[in-house]
Design an enzyme around this catalytic site. Sequence first.
Site, PDB file in Angstrom:
ATOM      1  N   SER A 138       0.838  -1.192   0.000  1.00 45.14           N
ATOM      2  CA  SER A 138       0.000   0.000   0.000  1.00 45.14           C
ATOM      3  C   SER A 138       0.880   1.251   0.000  1.00 45.14           C
ATOM      4  O   SER A 138       1.973   1.236   0.568  1.00 45.14           O
ATOM      5  CB  SER A 138      -0.872  -0.044   1.262  1.00 45.14           C
ATOM      6  OG  SER A 138      -1.986   0.783   1.152  1.00 45.14           O
ATOM      7  N   PRO A 139       0.424   2.329  -0.632  1.00 44.69           N
ATOM      8  CA  PRO A 139       1.246   3.547  -0.661  1.00 44.69           C
ATOM      9  C   PRO A 139       1.530   4.080   0.743  1.00 44.69           C
ATOM     10  O   PRO A 139       0.631   4.135   1.583  1.00 44.69           O
ATOM     11  CB  PRO A 139       0.381   4.532  -1.446  1.00 44.69           C
ATOM     12  CG  PRO A 139      -0.992   3.960  -1.464  1.00 44.69           C
ATOM     13  CD  PRO A 139      -0.849   2.491  -1.334  1.00 44.69           C
ATOM     14  N   ALA A 199       2.160   8.500  -2.025  1.00 46.80           N
ATOM     15  CA  ALA A 199       1.482   9.592  -2.717  1.00 46.80           C
ATOM     16  C   ALA A 199       2.547  10.446  -3.401  1.00 46.80           C
ATOM     17  O   ALA A 199       3.447  10.968  -2.751  1.00 46.80           O
ATOM     18  CB  ALA A 199       0.692  10.431  -1.716  1.00 46.80           C
ATOM     19  N   GLN A 244       1.373   6.036  -7.048  1.00 52.55           N
ATOM     20  CA  GLN A 244       0.149   6.717  -6.637  1.00 52.55           C
ATOM     21  C   GLN A 244       0.279   8.205  -6.970  1.00 52.55           C
ATOM     22  O   GLN A 244       1.189   8.876  -6.480  1.00 52.55           O
ATOM     23  CB  GLN A 244      -0.110   6.548  -5.137  1.00 52.55           C
ATOM     24  CG  GLN A 244      -1.504   7.064  -4.759  1.00 52.55           C
ATOM     25  CD  GLN A 244      -1.799   7.012  -3.270  1.00 52.55           C
ATOM     26  OE1 GLN A 244      -0.993   7.445  -2.462  1.00 52.55           O
ATOM     27  NE2 GLN A 244      -2.959   6.482  -2.901  1.00 52.55           N
ATOM     28  N   TYR A 261      -7.847  14.254   0.766  1.00 50.52           N
ATOM     29  CA  TYR A 261      -7.038  15.070  -0.132  1.00 50.52           C
ATOM     30  C   TYR A 261      -7.914  15.572  -1.296  1.00 50.52           C
ATOM     31  O   TYR A 261      -9.121  15.301  -1.336  1.00 50.52           O
ATOM     32  CB  TYR A 261      -5.798  14.292  -0.582  1.00 50.52           C
ATOM     33  CG  TYR A 261      -4.927  13.946   0.615  1.00 50.52           C
ATOM     34  CD1 TYR A 261      -4.375  14.966   1.396  1.00 50.52           C
ATOM     35  CD2 TYR A 261      -4.706  12.630   1.025  1.00 50.52           C
ATOM     36  CE1 TYR A 261      -3.609  14.681   2.528  1.00 50.52           C
ATOM     37  CE2 TYR A 261      -3.943  12.340   2.154  1.00 50.52           C
ATOM     38  CZ  TYR A 261      -3.401  13.354   2.896  1.00 50.52           C
ATOM     39  OH  TYR A 261      -2.664  13.089   4.011  1.00 50.52           O
ATOM     40  N   ARG A 307      -7.954   5.003  -5.665  1.00 49.43           N
ATOM     41  CA  ARG A 307      -8.170   4.800  -4.224  1.00 49.43           C
ATOM     42  C   ARG A 307      -9.218   5.778  -3.733  1.00 49.43           C
ATOM     43  O   ARG A 307      -9.110   6.977  -3.971  1.00 49.43           O
ATOM     44  CB  ARG A 307      -6.866   4.996  -3.432  1.00 49.43           C
ATOM     45  CG  ARG A 307      -7.101   4.972  -1.925  1.00 49.43           C
ATOM     46  CD  ARG A 307      -5.840   4.821  -1.096  1.00 49.43           C
ATOM     47  NE  ARG A 307      -5.482   3.410  -0.971  1.00 49.43           N
ATOM     48  CZ  ARG A 307      -4.678   2.915  -0.021  1.00 49.43           C
ATOM     49  NH1 ARG A 307      -4.131   3.718   0.870  1.00 49.43           N
ATOM     50  NH2 ARG A 307      -4.410   1.629   0.039  1.00 49.43           N
TER      51      ARG A 307
HETATM   52  C1  LIG Z   1       3.656   5.625   7.128  1.00 51.51           C
HETATM   53  C2  LIG Z   1       2.364   5.639   6.362  1.00 51.51           C
HETATM   54  C3  LIG Z   1       2.233   6.458   5.247  1.00 51.51           C
HETATM   55  C4  LIG Z   1       1.065   6.426   4.480  1.00 51.51           C
HETATM   56  N1  LIG Z   1       0.994   7.149   3.310  1.00 51.51           N
HETATM   57  C5  LIG Z   1      -0.042   6.967   2.464  1.00 51.51           C
HETATM   58  C6  LIG Z   1      -0.020   7.488   1.150  1.00 51.51           C
HETATM   59  O1  LIG Z   1       0.960   8.084   0.707  1.00 51.51           O
HETATM   60  N2  LIG Z   1      -1.111   7.283   0.366  1.00 51.51           N
HETATM   61  C7  LIG Z   1      -2.206   6.572   0.795  1.00 51.51           C
HETATM   62  O2  LIG Z   1      -3.172   6.416   0.056  1.00 51.51           O
HETATM   63  N3  LIG Z   1      -2.222   6.030   2.029  1.00 51.51           N
HETATM   64  C8  LIG Z   1      -1.170   6.190   2.849  1.00 51.51           C
HETATM   65  N4  LIG Z   1      -1.162   5.555   4.068  1.00 51.51           N
HETATM   66  C9  LIG Z   1      -2.279   4.651   4.403  1.00 51.51           C
HETATM   67  C10 LIG Z   1      -1.934   3.207   4.022  1.00 51.51           C
HETATM   68  O3  LIG Z   1      -1.688   3.055   2.640  1.00 51.51           O
HETATM   69  C11 LIG Z   1      -3.035   2.234   4.461  1.00 51.51           C
HETATM   70  O4  LIG Z   1      -4.192   2.538   3.729  1.00 51.51           O
HETATM   71  C12 LIG Z   1      -3.350   2.329   5.960  1.00 51.51           C
HETATM   72  O5  LIG Z   1      -2.140   2.386   6.718  1.00 51.51           O
HETATM   73  C13 LIG Z   1      -4.141   1.110   6.431  1.00 51.51           C
HETATM   74  O6  LIG Z   1      -3.463  -0.077   6.105  1.00 51.51           O
HETATM   75  P1  LIG Z   1      -2.616  -0.924   7.206  1.00 51.51           P
HETATM   76  O7  LIG Z   1      -3.570  -1.242   8.314  1.00 51.51           O
HETATM   77  O8  LIG Z   1      -2.154  -2.143   6.444  1.00 51.51           O
HETATM   78  O9  LIG Z   1      -1.486  -0.061   7.686  1.00 51.51           O
HETATM   79  C14 LIG Z   1      -0.019   5.601   4.874  1.00 51.51           C
HETATM   80  C15 LIG Z   1       0.115   4.816   6.017  1.00 51.51           C
HETATM   81  C16 LIG Z   1       1.284   4.805   6.747  1.00 51.51           C
HETATM   82  C17 LIG Z   1       1.389   3.901   7.944  1.00 51.51           C
END
Ligand SMILES: Cc1cc2nc3c(=O)[nH]c(=O)nc-3n(C[C@H](O)[C@H](O)[C@H](O)COP(=O)(O)O)c2cc1C
Length: 368
Positions: free
Chosen positions: A23-24, A58, A100, A184, A232
């Site tokens: 995931s991003p 992102a 992304q 966003y 997304r």
């Molecule tokens: C360090 C960090 C940075 C993140 N940056 C982005 C991002 O750039 N773009 C995005 O869509 N979600 C971002 N997220 C959200 C994650 O992609 C994911 O949707 C969210 O953490 C839930 O998934 P998880 O439970 O597996 O962590 C970020 C999450 C974390 C922990």
Amino acid sequence: MVETLFSPLTLGGTEIPNRVMVSPMCQYSSPEGLATDWHLVHLGSRAVGGAGLVMTEATAVTPAGRISPQDLGIWSDEHADALAPVAEFVRSQGSVPAIQLAHAGRKASTRRPWEGGGPVPLDEGGWETVAPSETPYPRDGDEQPTRKLDRGDLEDLVADFADAAERALDAGFEVAEIHAAHGYLLHEFLSPVANARTDEYGGSFRNRTRLLREVTSAVRSVWPDEKPVFVRISATDWIDGEPSWDVEQSARLAPLLAEAGADLVDVSSGGISPAQDVPHAGPGYQLPYAEVIREHVREESADVAVATVGGITSPEQAQEIVRNDRADAVLMAREFLRSPYWPLHAAPELGEDDAVDWPVQYRRAVSE
Ligand SMILES: Cc1cc2nc3c(=O)[nH]c(=O)nc-3n(C[C@H](O)[C@H](O)[C@H](O)COP(=O)(O)O)c2cc1C
């Protein structure tokens, strides 16, 4: 046929070797928006670890679209050149490189989390944020004013996403994901919480979804048919008692995104306002939204896959989601920070020893 976590997923003409996707995740580590060795090692290791698809954080389509001054960007050819080795390395490991594309809207110009978050003032390198309306993101008395985008700005913005996609293609990415979640810019247009416009981009469902549909079509028009486009979304704002974005609207949106050229909807939630009330953020907490959306696209016979993200950590949990046909793929974020080689370990735990190849350089770790 029953699919498993390690069954390939073919979207457009692209085969993603398994359904575990990185995931991003913003790294807030890009000088002037440029990728560095950090990105190569960080994303490269997850490809070595066997993820079917590895997505960049992102990546801002314009400088004003960065969340923090240290965010990654792709607003010039120099930015694309800096990202090219990342895409090439990810592909060399058998994984699909994805990017992304993002604009942070009224949530831009903030300090990175480990520097406290919150707005960066103009005299400290911050910038004027932009949004559907003049309402700033609520920040407990620390709001930055935001500028309402006019019609000309929206045309430019659609072109900025398309230009960024063209650069991403030149850089070697095979999947482009449009970031329309987490409060966003594109999500701000979808949600009445942030969109108070009275023109063709505000008010009705059709109007609020117009910008995202235009951006999706514009990205699709420059992105080759055989390469997938993901979008997304935040399935819900988690806000009751006032007009907001919810799962019914998300379900209605998904077939329209398919029509505009999306191959997969990546279902997240939240982020539009600090007033959001998330009842629980436990294991798989966003999966029920993906399921509602997936059921609806099937009813509508829309040709679009649906992926889930959020609180997925164990191989059994991820396998159960795909095996029971609850989502087409799973994205994982924090678990991949803890365990970059998660798929290499998950496959044998699920009795699929040969599903993911260890890199030849590492084979002695498993064969002796
Ligand atoms: C360090 C960090 C940075 C993140 N940056 C982005 C991002 O750039 N773009 C995005 O869509 N979600 C971002 N997220 C959200 C994650 O992609 C994911 O949707 C969210 O953490 C839930 O998934 P998880 O439970 O597996 O962590 C970020 C999450 C974390 C922990």
